[in-house]
Scaffold this motif. Structure first.
Motif, PDB file in Angstrom:
ATOM      1  N   TYR A 150       0.815  -1.216   0.000  1.00 39.91           N
ATOM      2  CA  TYR A 150       0.000   0.000   0.000  1.00 39.91           C
ATOM      3  C   TYR A 150       0.852   1.271   0.000  1.00 39.91           C
ATOM      4  O   TYR A 150       0.420   2.305  -0.534  1.00 39.91           O
ATOM      5  CB  TYR A 150      -0.980  -0.021   1.173  1.00 39.91           C
ATOM      6  N   LEU A 193     -15.538  -3.532   8.774  1.00 40.76           N
ATOM      7  CA  LEU A 193     -14.122  -3.319   9.068  1.00 40.76           C
ATOM      8  C   LEU A 193     -13.279  -3.493   7.816  1.00 40.76           C
ATOM      9  O   LEU A 193     -13.388  -4.508   7.126  1.00 40.76           O
ATOM     10  CB  LEU A 193     -13.664  -4.303  10.147  1.00 40.76           C
ATOM     11  N   GLY A 194     -12.431  -2.500   7.531  1.00 35.86           N
ATOM     12  CA  GLY A 194     -11.635  -2.536   6.311  1.00 35.86           C
ATOM     13  C   GLY A 194     -12.512  -2.398   5.081  1.00 35.86           C
ATOM     14  O   GLY A 194     -12.137  -2.853   3.999  1.00 35.86           O
ATOM     15  N   GLY A 238     -13.416   0.205   3.310  1.00 37.57           N
ATOM     16  CA  GLY A 238     -12.977   1.136   2.270  1.00 37.57           C
ATOM     17  C   GLY A 238     -14.089   1.835   1.533  1.00 37.57           C
ATOM     18  O   GLY A 238     -14.693   2.794   2.031  1.00 37.57           O
ATOM     19  N   ASP A 242     -11.833   2.227   7.988  1.00 38.01           N
ATOM     20  CA  ASP A 242     -10.654   1.895   7.193  1.00 38.01           C
ATOM     21  C   ASP A 242      -9.628   3.008   7.342  1.00 38.01           C
ATOM     22  O   ASP A 242      -9.912   4.064   7.932  1.00 38.01           O
ATOM     23  CB  ASP A 242     -11.017   1.708   5.713  1.00 38.01           C
ATOM     24  N   ASP A 263      -7.192   2.602  12.060  1.00 33.56           N
ATOM     25  CA  ASP A 263      -6.405   1.421  11.747  1.00 33.56           C
ATOM     26  C   ASP A 263      -6.999   0.255  12.534  1.00 33.56           C
ATOM     27  O   ASP A 263      -6.915   0.211  13.767  1.00 33.56           O
ATOM     28  CB  ASP A 263      -4.944   1.644  12.152  1.00 33.56           C
ATOM     29  N   LEU A 264      -7.602  -0.706  11.837  1.00 41.31           N
ATOM     30  CA  LEU A 264      -8.315  -1.771  12.538  1.00 41.31           C
ATOM     31  C   LEU A 264      -7.372  -2.700  13.298  1.00 41.31           C
ATOM     32  O   LEU A 264      -7.811  -3.479  14.136  1.00 41.31           O
ATOM     33  CB  LEU A 264      -9.200  -2.556  11.575  1.00 41.31           C
ATOM     34  N   THR A 265      -6.061  -2.622  13.008  1.00 41.16           N
ATOM     35  CA  THR A 265      -5.109  -3.456  13.744  1.00 41.16           C
ATOM     36  C   THR A 265      -4.679  -2.820  15.064  1.00 41.16           C
ATOM     37  O   THR A 265      -4.156  -3.519  15.931  1.00 41.16           O
ATOM     38  CB  THR A 265      -3.851  -3.732  12.905  1.00 41.16           C
ATOM     39  N   LEU A 302     -16.082  -8.499   7.489  1.00 41.43           N
ATOM     40  CA  LEU A 302     -14.665  -8.521   7.112  1.00 41.43           C
ATOM     41  C   LEU A 302     -14.622  -9.090   5.697  1.00 41.43           C
ATOM     42  O   LEU A 302     -14.485 -10.301   5.497  1.00 41.43           O
ATOM     43  CB  LEU A 302     -13.856  -9.392   8.072  1.00 41.43           C
ATOM     44  N   VAL A 315     -10.594  -8.849   3.463  1.00 39.41           N
ATOM     45  CA  VAL A 315      -9.678  -8.087   4.308  1.00 39.41           C
ATOM     46  C   VAL A 315      -8.572  -8.965   4.877  1.00 39.41           C
ATOM     47  O   VAL A 315      -7.380  -8.623   4.820  1.00 39.41           O
ATOM     48  CB  VAL A 315     -10.449  -7.408   5.468  1.00 39.41           C
ATOM     49  N   ILE A 342      -7.574  -9.847  14.328  1.00 38.83           N
ATOM     50  CA  ILE A 342      -8.614  -8.981  13.756  1.00 38.83           C
ATOM     51  C   ILE A 342      -9.979  -9.636  13.894  1.00 38.83           C
ATOM     52  O   ILE A 342     -10.977  -8.979  14.227  1.00 38.83           O
ATOM     53  CB  ILE A 342      -8.290  -8.667  12.283  1.00 38.83           C
TER      54      ILE A 342
END
Length: 338
Positions: free
Chosen positions: A137, A181-182, A184, A205, A224-226, A239, A242, A254
């Motif tokens: 990314y 989640l994630g 986008g 996201d 940041d989902l992490t 999810l 992802v 996650i």
């Protein structure tokens, strides 16, 4: 590379009498040639009608000699045809490489040509050391045009799969809070909202990946989902495509985070490309290459159904169900209940 090999050549390559890597080499040449044709407008120009190399060069503002040699390779690999000194798109190019085609594959090829030509250059070192490159990314963010193409592909895939995902996982009755989640671009959340008026969604996201649609029942949260905490409890947590971008241990974390954000009786939905695909030989080979690319550029990989089931079970989810999508032989939807 739609080479029309005669039966004797097919047998020779299949039995080792001819060097099969030659086909890979020709395929690599064809990939770059098709990308050049897409970027210079060859296929769209030929869609207007057959023409000579000189006429096509004038139409495109290109040099005649280089264009003629490009056309020769495109003809040899099945993308254009030559009749009476005039070139035309082959049926394959008309269906898959012209921008006006509803099934155009051109943007997919351009994205992958860039990935393979750049990121895979150091694949041998990564394999030897066991350390993937892992900066996909960041690499993408430095290439705005390519990033836009990539995001378009992500939205296109989600748009194709979302209707079936929504049909396979109906929300409970009453007011429903969905967490994507994630997510986008928010395509899956938007599909759920369109189908179920009682549902509202929150899409989470990274800032660079987060959409900005104006759907009145979708809230956009940059995080940041992490690392960042998730606020509140939700009836459904998505999810979608992802987890494959993360190492297995981080993917498991996650899923656990998603489960913690789900109210009792709620569901976690995991949509993933899986290793046990139901696709044909070509798509199966692509899935294997996709898995290698995920490892090399993100440290992730294509998980098995057993792995996804394990993530969900370890997160405390039960009644785990798997739905194999009809629209994609490489995707499955997993649903676990809190």
């Amino acid at each position: 590379m739609p080479l029309d090999l005669p039966p004797d050549e097919v047998r020779a390559f299949a039995t080792g009498q001819a060097p099969a890597p030659l086909l890979d080499l020709v395929g690599a040449m064809a990939t770059h040639a098709v990308a050049a044709g897409l970027r210079t407008g060859v296929f769209d120009a030929l869609a207007e009608g057959p023409c000579t190399p000189a006429d096509l060069a004038a139409r495109l503002g290109a040099g005649t000699e280089g264009l003629a040699r490009l056309l020769d390779l495109l003809r040899a690999t099945g993308y254009v045809e030559l009749h009476d000194g005039r070139y035309a798109n082959s049926p394959t190019a008309t269906a898959w490489l012209c921008s006006a085609s509803p099934s155009s594959y051109g943007q997919v090829l351009l994205v992958w040509q860039s990935i393979l030509g750049d990121l895979w250059a150091d694949l041998p070192t990564a394999v030897q050391t066991g350390r993937p490159r892992g900066d996909f990314y960041l690499w993408l963010a430095e290439r705005p045009e390519l990033s836009a193409r990539f995001q378009d592909l992500q939205r296109g895939l989600a748009g194709w799969l979302a209707e079936e995902v929504v049909a396979l996982a109906p929300p409970p009755d009453g007011e429903v809070r969905l967490l994507d989640l994630g997510g986008g671009h928010g395509t899956y959340s938007a599909a759920f909202c369109r189908t179920h008026p009682q549902l509202s969604a929150t899409v989470v996201d990274l800032p660079g990946a987060l959409g900005d649609g104006d759907h009145e029942r979708i809230r956009w949260v940059a995080a940041d989902l992490t690392r960042d905490p998730i606020e509140g409890k939700h009836d459904m947590v998505l999810l979608c495509n992802v987890l494959h971008g993360f190492p297995a241990a981080q993917a498991a974390e996650i899923v656990a985070k998603a489960a913690d954000a789900t109210r009792p009786g709620g569901q976690v939905l995991v949509l993933e490309t899986i290793a046990e695909h139901r696709a044909g030989v070509a798509e199966g080979a692509f899935t294997a290459g996709f898995g290698l690319n995920l490892w090399h550029t993100q440290g992730g990989g294509v998980p098995s159904t057993r792995t996804v089931d394990g993530w969900l079970a370890d997160a405390g989810l039960g009644q785990i169900k798997r739905h194999d999508l009809s629209r994609s032989a490489t995707h499955s939807l997993f649903v676990g209940t809190r």
